[in-house]
Design a protein around this motif. Sequence first.
Motif, PDB file in Angstrom:
ATOM      1  N   MET A 168      14.278 -49.590 -13.392  1.00 19.63           N
ATOM      2  CA  MET A 168      12.871 -49.236 -12.990  1.00 19.63           C
ATOM      3  C   MET A 168      12.321 -48.636 -14.295  1.00 19.63           C
ATOM      4  O   MET A 168      11.002 -48.524 -14.556  1.00 19.63           O
ATOM      5  N   THR A 204      15.487 -53.632  -4.936  1.00 22.50           N
ATOM      6  CA  THR A 204      17.015 -53.489  -5.074  1.00 22.50           C
ATOM      7  C   THR A 204      17.458 -53.963  -3.440  1.00 22.50           C
ATOM      8  O   THR A 204      18.415 -54.316  -3.515  1.00 22.50           O
ATOM      9  N   THR A 227       7.787 -50.505  -3.983  1.00 28.13           N
ATOM     10  CA  THR A 227       9.304 -50.697  -3.505  1.00 28.13           C
ATOM     11  C   THR A 227       9.352 -51.871  -2.619  1.00 28.13           C
ATOM     12  O   THR A 227       8.423 -51.779  -1.634  1.00 28.13           O
ATOM     13  N   GLY A 266      21.826 -52.302 -13.939  1.00 27.27           N
ATOM     14  CA  GLY A 266      20.729 -52.769 -13.304  1.00 27.27           C
ATOM     15  C   GLY A 266      20.446 -54.150 -13.689  1.00 27.27           C
ATOM     16  O   GLY A 266      20.763 -54.570 -14.792  1.00 27.27           O
ATOM     17  N   TRP A 309       9.382 -42.756  -8.007  1.00 30.14           N
ATOM     18  CA  TRP A 309       8.754 -43.651  -8.855  1.00 30.14           C
ATOM     19  C   TRP A 309       7.193 -42.958  -9.275  1.00 30.14           C
ATOM     20  O   TRP A 309       6.880 -42.803 -10.305  1.00 30.14           O
ATOM     21  N   ASP A 362      19.759 -49.745 -10.452  1.00 35.14           N
ATOM     22  CA  ASP A 362      18.257 -50.066 -10.307  1.00 35.14           C
ATOM     23  C   ASP A 362      17.239 -48.984 -10.849  1.00 35.14           C
ATOM     24  O   ASP A 362      16.376 -49.248 -11.493  1.00 35.14           O
ATOM     25  N   THR A 363      17.782 -47.599 -10.805  1.00 33.24           N
ATOM     26  CA  THR A 363      16.909 -46.540 -11.464  1.00 33.24           C
ATOM     27  C   THR A 363      16.838 -46.890 -13.012  1.00 33.24           C
ATOM     28  O   THR A 363      15.547 -46.795 -13.406  1.00 33.24           O
ATOM     29  N   ASP A 388      10.362 -52.609  -7.166  1.00 34.17           N
ATOM     30  CA  ASP A 388      11.765 -52.076  -7.078  1.00 34.17           C
ATOM     31  C   ASP A 388      12.403 -52.782  -5.766  1.00 34.17           C
ATOM     32  O   ASP A 388      11.887 -52.704  -4.684  1.00 34.17           O
ATOM     33  N   THR A 424      13.575 -55.282 -10.198  1.00 31.20           N
ATOM     34  CA  THR A 424      14.501 -54.555 -10.477  1.00 31.20           C
ATOM     35  C   THR A 424      15.453 -54.758  -9.190  1.00 31.20           C
ATOM     36  O   THR A 424      15.033 -54.484  -8.188  1.00 31.20           O
ATOM     37  N   TYR A 425      16.601 -54.784  -9.386  1.00 34.57           N
ATOM     38  CA  TYR A 425      17.785 -54.339  -8.402  1.00 34.57           C
ATOM     39  C   TYR A 425      19.143 -54.256  -9.030  1.00 34.57           C
ATOM     40  O   TYR A 425      19.101 -54.085 -10.273  1.00 34.57           O
TER      41      TYR A 425
END
Length: 373
Positions: free
Chosen positions: A76, A168, A139, A199, A101, A72-73, A166, A185-186
């Motif tokens: 993102m 996730t 998030t 990711g 973030w 995920d990082t 984000d 994103t996840y």
Amino acid sequence: MRPQIKPENPNFSSGPCAKRPGYDVNQLDLSVLGRSHRAAIGKQALKSACLDTARILGLPEGYRVAVVPASDTGAMEMAMWSMLGERPVDVLYWESFGKGWATDINKQLKLDNVRTLSADYGHIPDLAQVNCDHDVVFTWNGTTSGACVPDADWIDDNRSGLTFCDATSAVFAKDLPWDKLDVVTYSWQKVLGGEGGHGMLILSPRAVQRLENYTPAWPLPKIFRMTNGGQLTEDLFTGATINTPSMLCVVDYLDALNWVDSIGGVPATVKRCNDNLAVLEAFVAQHDWIDFLAKDKAVRSNTSVCLSVELSGDQVKAMIKLLEQEQVAYDIGAYRDAPAGLRIWCGATVETANIQALLPWLEWAYNEAKSTH
Ligand SMILES: Cc1ncc(COP(=O)(O)O)c(C=O)c1O
């Protein structure tokens, strides 16, 4: 009294999360292993990871899904580095990952014209302050505080900025309003209990437009690049990954997607999360020594459920250790930056019966820790 019945599966970690019920690594289709990820067979598996995700999540026409490096990082950061800087940014955070973030935006990208809206653990910022003509970074569910946005009504349908979410700990756990989200994103190891390292990046058509019409002032490493000569690298969204993925992890993810299909899709995974949370809510309502970090139900996560306990920090640690020693609950301590307490993952792969079986043990361990430490 020491309880008699233990949860069949003591895995309540917030990531990597419990494998799905019935998971058996021997049942995975391993025909892709030992082959190039660019061979037809590997490419097909990666394409399925993208397209089945879009189908199961019910993404609107024109939304694209890619498998990208670094979990995920990675997803993102490649999105922020590729698209931010075109206009002012509102970044919202209320726990550790969201704060990360905000640090990226303020201290690494060093963007001007950033508004940082934050709140303490257990709360969320005032969403009415958000300006949707700015880019908005947030998030959906703060895994380390157990607080999430209640909905996306605060996101303007006619926004000119992009929303970067984000999600996730929320994808497959919430019925997400895709039209309000431009970048999502996840990672696989959260709600679906997949493996880490990869990711998932979901882009709206407006996000693609930004990619094709805006070039950031800073250099982009190859691992972040999604365009070539001002055009989107479309292959990336049909399985041609930037670099080599773990095909074993890909196959494991496809297994998780099959499971989602087999139980009835996203409505079923959302229900499983909600049912798990409901069990903990009933328990908290009956016991005055335990409470949610997110006291307001509207912003309470149905996956990473964070709880405060009326014990000292050392007593909480003793409680967690006891539960681990008894093999009834693993990895349920609060995140290292969060207030001391418990964090019990309630995602879709966790069986409600296991949460139920955990409850008498929580009470037992609380009393033990209180009386002996
Ligand atoms: C909200 C949130 N964002 C980002 C991350 C980092 O995810 P990853 O380890 O998949 O890069 C996590 C991990 O728990 C998370 O909970």
